[in-house]
Design an enzyme around this catalytic site. Structure first.
Site, PDB file in Angstrom:
ATOM      1  N   GLY A   1       0.912  -1.287   0.025  1.00 27.15           N
ATOM      2  CA  GLY A   1       0.059  -0.035  -0.105  1.00 27.15           C
ATOM      3  C   GLY A   1       1.026   1.289   0.034  1.00 27.15           C
ATOM      4  O   GLY A   1       2.050   1.142   0.382  1.00 27.15           O
ATOM      5  N   ARG A   2       0.239   2.449  -0.290  1.00 22.79           N
ATOM      6  CA  ARG A   2       1.105   3.570  -0.260  1.00 22.79           C
ATOM      7  C   ARG A   2      -0.019   4.724  -0.049  1.00 22.79           C
ATOM      8  O   ARG A   2      -1.129   4.641  -0.080  1.00 22.79           O
ATOM      9  CB  ARG A   2       1.876   3.969  -1.776  1.00 22.79           C
TER      10      ARG A   2
ATOM     11  N   ASP B   1      -9.143  -0.350  -7.779  1.00 19.89           N
ATOM     12  CA  ASP B   1      -7.909   0.260  -8.108  1.00 19.89           C
ATOM     13  C   ASP B   1      -7.831  -0.018  -9.600  1.00 19.89           C
ATOM     14  O   ASP B   1      -7.017   1.191 -10.202  1.00 19.89           O
ATOM     15  CB  ASP B   1      -6.677  -0.433  -7.680  1.00 19.89           C
ATOM     16  N   THR B   2      -8.275  -0.595 -10.552  1.00 20.37           N
ATOM     17  CA  THR B   2      -8.465  -1.007 -11.939  1.00 20.37           C
ATOM     18  C   THR B   2      -9.151   0.341 -12.535  1.00 20.37           C
ATOM     19  O   THR B   2      -8.774   1.004 -13.669  1.00 20.37           O
ATOM     20  CB  THR B   2      -8.836  -2.009 -12.386  1.00 20.37           C
TER      21      THR B   2
ATOM     22  N   THR C   1      -0.212  -7.048  -9.930  1.00 19.14           N
ATOM     23  CA  THR C   1      -0.518  -8.473  -9.435  1.00 19.14           C
ATOM     24  C   THR C   1      -1.186  -9.266 -10.563  1.00 19.14           C
ATOM     25  O   THR C   1      -1.169 -10.201 -10.812  1.00 19.14           O
ATOM     26  CB  THR C   1      -1.164  -8.460  -8.133  1.00 19.14           C
TER      27      THR C   1
END
Length: 484
Positions: free
Chosen positions: A16-17, A248-249, A270
């Site tokens: 994560g960020r 996220d996509t 991933t």
């Protein structure tokens, strides 16, 4: 229109960020500043494979606190993550850590769902490709587990709310229980034609409609930080959390610098998500048979795509090689792979045997022996075989997407971590016969930032206008195919 800064929390399946995004729509500038990065991964408990979302929340909170120390003028926070996984809550408390989608409980759920609603009908209703870990199968597995243990009730019966991972983080930050549309579209319980919860399907499968939160769209506000959270983060009172493309996509595709050209995208991390952006879903028999999915995108767009196993094949192989304490230099491994002169085996990257953690090099070797193909003999050959197999899977998915959608693909945009893999980009261009434009790497965080920036008035216009900021700030690297 003004200029300002927002904080993007981007949670991936391996890390994560927290990233600060500074946007000035008037000047046409977009800048990123990574504040924190932290590991993420599965935890195997007695009950199965889970996510440590409590630890994940601790780490992202620490990152947000660093972000507010770095720039106290942060205007909002947005959260995106992987899809399909969820937490069950009762009275605002989690009923255990969420299951990981790679847990092996899901087959019972698949059988249970298809016994009630055949897959061809499911596809017409939800437009989703078959993936055994889609949320509706996981929920059916919850029910099946209850029946097999003869319990009078299970966690799903006890729950009064179900929240997908980014919605769970949003709830912890604000107290608001919502379901953001792009992520909700991956559950299998949202009607593909309307974008609303499919109440009839939910009832037929025996789920309680009351646990599903109201749907919200990217750009809507979840409200301000809870008082205690703001104090913990050192944030000013009233800082709001904004719904972004929380799958996220969806955020990554929003940041693909597509302009007027007909383009395909590969969001490669991933997983490798390969497809085209459409205005309307495609739910034909041909699309179902090709296992293409229709998921929600920012501004109501449709992400018509196919899941390919992605860089998981490489990262999990490296993890396996490092299990005894050895360190594998990925850059050196890929350089050695690029130097492999002899042909290597191209295997089916989408074979289900590669889904679970473990000895992926051994499974690849077994696949090759079963198909009378040469077994890689060195780590460099394994890495080259993985890259070639991914490139072929990507190229095949682009060709299929083009046929099914009638989009004449002129370029392929590779974003995410895969954009850094020169060998993968080059071989994808070669195998597809189509130029590959690589970058930006942090597309997911950028898409998160852009939706927030528009909500705050730091940027304006439609999705193409936002993508113009990306194209200006992050010039892609072009890979021409060696054979057209």
């Amino acid at each position: 229109m003004s200029a300002g800064t927002v904080a993007a929390v981007d949670l991936g399946a391996t890390s994560g960020r927290v990233i600060l995004g500074r946007v000035d729509g008037r000047a046409g500038t977009l800048e990123l500043d990574q504040v924190a990065r932290f590991p993420n991964g599965p935890v195997r408990l007695a009950s199965g494979l889970h996510w440590d979302v409590t630890g994940l929340y601790r780490d992202l909170s620490s990152g947000l606190a660093d972000a507010f120390r770095r720039d106290p003028a942060v205007a909002s926070i947005g959260v995106d993550s992987w899809a399909v996984d969820y937490a069950l809550l009762r009275g605002g408390r989690m009923l255990g850590e969420p299951f990981h989608y790679r847990d092996d409980r899901n087959q019972a759920g698949v059988d249970a769902v298809h016994a009630i609603v055949p897959f061809d009908e499911l596809y017409r209703r939800n437009g989703l490709q078959f993936l055994p870990f889609n949320t509706l199968y996981q929920l059916a597995a919850e029910q099946a587990g209850r029946r097999e243990s003869a319990r009078p009730e299970g966690w799903l019966d006890l729950a009064d709310a179900l929240l997908l991972i980014p919605d769970l983080i949003g709830f912890q930050l604000t107290g608001a229980k919502v379901a953001e549309r792009t992520n909700a579209s991956t559950t299998g319980l949202v009607a593909v034609q309307t974008g609303e919860w499919d109440d009839e399907l939910i009832e037929r499968l025996g789920f309680a409609a009351s646990v599903f939160a109201p749907l919200v769209s990217p750009g809507e506000s979840l409200g301000g930080l809870r008082t205690g959270v703001a104090a913990d983060l050192g944030a000013p009172a009233g800082i709001e959390v904004v719904a972004v493309g929380s799958h996220d996509t969806a955020s990554a595709v929003a940041a693909v610098p597509m302009r007027a050209e007909s383009a395909a995208y590969i969001s490669c991390g991933t997983w490798g998500l390969v497809g085209v952006e459409l205005e309307h879903p495609v739910t034909t028999d041909a699309a179902r048979e090709a296992n293409f999915t229709n998921e929600g995108g920012v501004d109501g767009r449709v992400r018509f795509l196919h899941n390919v196993m992605g860089l998981w094949l490489l990262s999990e192989s490296v993890r396996w090689w490092e299990r005894d304490g050895e360190t594998v230099d990925l850059a050196a491994l890929l350089a050695a792979a690029a130097s492999v002169a002899a042909p290597v085996a191209v295997f089916d990257a989408n074979d289900p045997r590669f889904l679970a953690p473990g000895d992926l090099p051994g499974r690849i070797a077994t696949w090759c022996r079963e198909h009378d193909l040469p077994v890689p003999q060195s780590r460099a050959e394994f890495a080259r075989s993985i890259v070639e197999s991914l490139a072929e899977a990507f190229a095949s998915a682009v060709r299929t997407a083009s046929v099914l959608s009638t989009v004449d693909v002129e370029t392929i945009h590779m974003v995410g971590g895969g954009a850094l893999n020169e060998l993968l980009c080059r071989r994808t261009a070669d195998r597809s016969g189509i130029p590959v434009l690589a970058g930006p790497v942090e597309a997911t965080a950028i898409g998160n930032v852009l939706v927030q920036a528009r909500a705050q008035g730091f940027a304006g216009g439609d999705l193409e206008s936002l993508r113009g900021l990306v194209a200006a700030a992050f010039a892609p690297k072009r890979y021409e195919p060696s054979v057209r």
